[in-house]
Design a protein around this motif. Sequence first.
Motif, PDB file in Angstrom:
ATOM      1  N   GLN A  29     -39.277 -65.813  20.083  1.00 56.15           N
ATOM      2  CA  GLN A  29     -39.346 -66.837  19.044  1.00 56.15           C
ATOM      3  C   GLN A  29     -39.212 -66.224  17.655  1.00 56.15           C
ATOM      4  OE1 GLN A  29     -43.181 -68.598  20.289  1.00 56.15           O
ATOM      5  NE2 GLN A  29     -42.103 -70.538  20.507  1.00 56.15           N
ATOM      6  N   TYR A  30     -39.926 -65.120  17.450  1.00 58.04           N
ATOM      7  CA  TYR A  30     -39.945 -64.469  16.138  1.00 58.04           C
ATOM      8  C   TYR A  30     -39.773 -62.964  16.307  1.00 58.04           C
ATOM      9  CZ  TYR A  30     -41.969 -68.971  14.955  1.00 58.04           C
ATOM     10  OH  TYR A  30     -42.185 -70.319  14.820  1.00 58.04           O
ATOM     11  N   PRO A  31     -38.529 -62.485  16.373  1.00 60.52           N
ATOM     12  CA  PRO A  31     -38.276 -61.047  16.496  1.00 60.52           C
ATOM     13  C   PRO A  31     -38.882 -60.294  15.311  1.00 60.52           C
ATOM     14  CG  PRO A  31     -36.272 -62.330  16.863  1.00 60.52           C
ATOM     15  CD  PRO A  31     -37.292 -63.281  16.350  1.00 60.52           C
ATOM     16  N   PRO A  32     -39.150 -58.990  15.493  1.00 62.76           N
ATOM     17  CA  PRO A  32     -39.772 -58.195  14.431  1.00 62.76           C
ATOM     18  C   PRO A  32     -39.008 -58.226  13.114  1.00 62.76           C
ATOM     19  CG  PRO A  32     -39.754 -56.979  16.498  1.00 62.76           C
ATOM     20  CD  PRO A  32     -38.934 -58.210  16.715  1.00 62.76           C
ATOM     21  N   ASP A  33     -37.675 -58.344  13.193  1.00 59.43           N
ATOM     22  CA  ASP A  33     -36.885 -58.327  11.969  1.00 59.43           C
ATOM     23  C   ASP A  33     -36.617 -59.743  11.434  1.00 59.43           C
ATOM     24  OD1 ASP A  33     -35.307 -59.078  14.084  1.00 59.43           O
ATOM     25  OD2 ASP A  33     -33.547 -57.943  13.459  1.00 59.43           O
ATOM     26  N   ALA A  34     -37.200 -60.748  12.083  1.00 57.37           N
ATOM     27  CA  ALA A  34     -36.981 -62.123  11.643  1.00 57.37           C
ATOM     28  C   ALA A  34     -37.874 -62.440  10.454  1.00 57.37           C
ATOM     29  CB  ALA A  34     -37.278 -63.099  12.780  1.00 57.37           C
ATOM     30  N   THR A  35     -37.351 -63.241   9.548  1.00 59.86           N
ATOM     31  CA  THR A  35     -38.135 -63.709   8.408  1.00 59.86           C
ATOM     32  C   THR A  35     -38.416 -65.190   8.608  1.00 59.86           C
ATOM     33  OG1 THR A  35     -37.093 -62.106   6.931  1.00 59.86           O
ATOM     34  CG2 THR A  35     -38.207 -63.973   5.911  1.00 59.86           C
ATOM     35  N   ARG A  36     -39.667 -65.522   8.800  1.00 59.19           N
ATOM     36  CA  ARG A  36     -40.025 -66.916   9.034  1.00 59.19           C
ATOM     37  C   ARG A  36     -40.065 -67.654   7.695  1.00 59.19           C
ATOM     38  NH1 ARG A  36     -45.121 -68.848  12.804  1.00 59.19           N
ATOM     39  NH2 ARG A  36     -44.744 -71.083  12.662  1.00 59.19           N
ATOM     40  N   ALA A  37     -39.446 -68.819   7.645  1.00 64.04           N
ATOM     41  CA  ALA A  37     -39.357 -69.554   6.387  1.00 64.04           C
ATOM     42  C   ALA A  37     -39.779 -71.006   6.596  1.00 64.04           C
ATOM     43  CB  ALA A  37     -37.933 -69.500   5.843  1.00 64.04           C
ATOM     44  N   MET A  38     -40.376 -71.566   5.566  1.00 59.84           N
ATOM     45  CA  MET A  38     -40.737 -72.977   5.590  1.00 59.84           C
ATOM     46  C   MET A  38     -39.473 -73.811   5.407  1.00 59.84           C
ATOM     47  SD  MET A  38     -43.097 -75.175   5.935  1.00 59.84           S
ATOM     48  CE  MET A  38     -43.941 -76.671   5.393  1.00 59.84           C
ATOM     49  N   ARG A  39     -39.405 -74.943   6.067  1.00 57.67           N
ATOM     50  CA  ARG A  39     -38.249 -75.821   5.941  1.00 57.67           C
ATOM     51  C   ARG A  39     -38.148 -76.360   4.519  1.00 57.67           C
ATOM     52  NH1 ARG A  39     -39.124 -81.398   5.954  1.00 57.67           N
ATOM     53  NH2 ARG A  39     -41.243 -82.102   6.420  1.00 57.67           N
ATOM     54  N   LYS A  40     -36.998 -76.940   4.186  1.00 59.62           N
ATOM     55  CA  LYS A  40     -36.815 -77.560   2.881  1.00 59.62           C
ATOM     56  C   LYS A  40     -37.076 -79.064   2.972  1.00 59.62           C
ATOM     57  CE  LYS A  40     -33.973 -74.007   0.833  1.00 59.62           C
ATOM     58  NZ  LYS A  40     -32.802 -73.688  -0.024  1.00 59.62           N
ATOM     59  N   PHE A  41     -37.340 -79.667   1.833  1.00 58.80           N
ATOM     60  CA  PHE A  41     -37.780 -81.059   1.792  1.00 58.80           C
ATOM     61  C   PHE A  41     -36.786 -81.909   1.009  1.00 58.80           C
ATOM     62  CE2 PHE A  41     -41.411 -78.447   2.555  1.00 58.80           C
ATOM     63  CZ  PHE A  41     -42.232 -79.180   3.389  1.00 58.80           C
ATOM     64  N   ALA A  42     -36.462 -83.072   1.556  1.00 54.55           N
ATOM     65  CA  ALA A  42     -35.582 -84.015   0.874  1.00 54.55           C
ATOM     66  C   ALA A  42     -36.296 -84.597  -0.337  1.00 54.55           C
ATOM     67  CB  ALA A  42     -35.163 -85.127   1.826  1.00 54.55           C
ATOM     68  N   SER A  43     -35.524 -85.109  -1.284  1.00 53.98           N
ATOM     69  CA  SER A  43     -36.122 -85.641  -2.513  1.00 53.98           C
ATOM     70  C   SER A  43     -37.079 -86.793  -2.226  1.00 53.98           C
ATOM     71  CB  SER A  43     -35.031 -86.084  -3.487  1.00 53.98           C
ATOM     72  OG  SER A  43     -34.149 -87.010  -2.875  1.00 53.98           O
ATOM     73  N   SER A  44     -36.823 -87.548  -1.150  1.00 50.91           N
ATOM     74  CA  SER A  44     -37.743 -88.633  -0.781  1.00 50.91           C
ATOM     75  C   SER A  44     -39.097 -88.072  -0.366  1.00 50.91           C
ATOM     76  CB  SER A  44     -37.150 -89.472   0.350  1.00 50.91           C
ATOM     77  OG  SER A  44     -36.873 -88.669   1.488  1.00 50.91           O
ATOM     78  N   GLU A  45     -39.091 -86.951   0.370  1.00 51.90           N
ATOM     79  CA  GLU A  45     -40.344 -86.308   0.762  1.00 51.90           C
ATOM     80  C   GLU A  45     -41.058 -85.723  -0.445  1.00 51.90           C
ATOM     81  OE1 GLU A  45     -39.891 -84.405   5.068  1.00 51.90           O
ATOM     82  OE2 GLU A  45     -38.268 -83.760   3.744  1.00 51.90           O
ATOM     83  N   ALA A  47     -40.879 -86.810  -3.522  1.00 60.29           N
ATOM     84  CA  ALA A  47     -41.439 -87.934  -4.267  1.00 60.29           C
ATOM     85  C   ALA A  47     -42.760 -88.397  -3.646  1.00 60.29           C
ATOM     86  CB  ALA A  47     -40.437 -89.083  -4.312  1.00 60.29           C
ATOM     87  N   ALA A  48     -42.802 -88.441  -2.304  1.00 58.14           N
ATOM     88  CA  ALA A  48     -44.026 -88.851  -1.619  1.00 58.14           C
ATOM     89  C   ALA A  48     -45.151 -87.847  -1.866  1.00 58.14           C
ATOM     90  CB  ALA A  48     -43.761 -89.010  -0.127  1.00 58.14           C
ATOM     91  N   LEU A  49     -44.829 -86.537  -1.831  1.00 55.69           N
ATOM     92  CA  LEU A  49     -45.835 -85.506  -2.060  1.00 55.69           C
ATOM     93  C   LEU A  49     -46.394 -85.558  -3.478  1.00 55.69           C
ATOM     94  CD1 LEU A  49     -44.251 -82.434  -0.222  1.00 55.69           C
ATOM     95  CD2 LEU A  49     -46.423 -83.542   0.350  1.00 55.69           C
TER      96      LEU A  49
END
Length: 393
Positions: A29-45, A47-49
């Motif tokens: 799932q997450y190899p040692p050389d992998a960089t885990r990143a948070m997903r990006k959010f649409a402008s509608s999301e 605005a809700a936040l």
Amino acid sequence: MTRHLSSLEFMQTFSTKLEMALNNLSLAQYPPDATRAMRKFASSEVAALLEVTEAYIRQISLKDRGPTPEVTANGRRLYSLEQILELRLYLAEHGRKKWMNPRRIDGEQCQIIAVTNFKGGSSKTSTTIHLGHYLALRGYRVLAVDMDPQASLTSLHGALPGFDYREGETLYSAIRFEDPIPTEQIVQPTHIAGFDVICAGLELTEFETAVALEMRKSGGTSFLLRVSQALEQIIEKYDVILLDCAPSLNFLTLSSLTAATGVLIPVPAHMLDVDSTGKFLELAASYMQILDEVGTSAQWDFAKFLITKFEPNDHPQANMQALMRQVFGDDLLLHTVIKSTAVADALTWKQSLYEVQRARFSAPKTYDRAIESINAANAEIEALLWQAWGREQ
């Protein structure tokens, strides 16, 4: 009669096999050389936040007054979490909306919330991770502390760069009696801006033995302060600290309850879970009485029960919910967290629902129901933080 199965051989064999299998799965799932990143959010999301209109977000973007979003081929605007926080701070400085930046100010104490219960499977870790990610998305600085040697909260973060619980990088290194290390050395940043963790490992079990030896030497209750003393070193960096406690009322949990400013008790609406919670409260009360007698009582801003894994159409659960509301009254949160395959799937992927794109689910409406349920409960808990800080709702 001679028995031929060696307990030592059995435990060692399958401990090794299972660890290797799970490590291989984690590496896939997450190899040692992998960089885990948070997903990006649409402008509608976004605005809700931020609790503003999407048109307002678009207007700021067009006037180049905030962070520049990524624009897809079909014209969608996508923001990273870091950009959302930047936008939040911009709006806090230039807007009129109070508490656009929700971080605590002078005079407001860091809230330390212990998430605890006797029974395993009550959703303590799921509650902790979803509450922590929710608060981080809302702009708070959050630290989650894994207090359970089983390290479920830790494993949800995949392969953290440079972390190995066997090398003294867990909470135990900061709370042990001999040569504790500075707490800041064990804080692990994550791929989610504003959300850090202190990990757990099997060495946390050593705290129980260490406390017993210390009590034999001094006879005191100084062990109760070990967690609060460790957290005190880093408390200024955070608005909220979440303690994911082990499913037992051991010395470490008692120390956590002493450090806490608030307590959250997740309880599924099943007879066995509620009965187990009753026994947990009874045992906790006996311990708290002893602590009161020695002058080390724990004082909290709030303590609330939260119904988890709830199935509204299940008649026995509905009856149990009614019983819990009758018994716990206002100390039971109004909102429940429903049982959902979406949550189970996300945790299998070592993510919270906030990390997973809605499109990844084969039944998006299942995701919608789950996230709506979790958001409602988390918003209610956020209101408790504001109440403790004396803010106007």
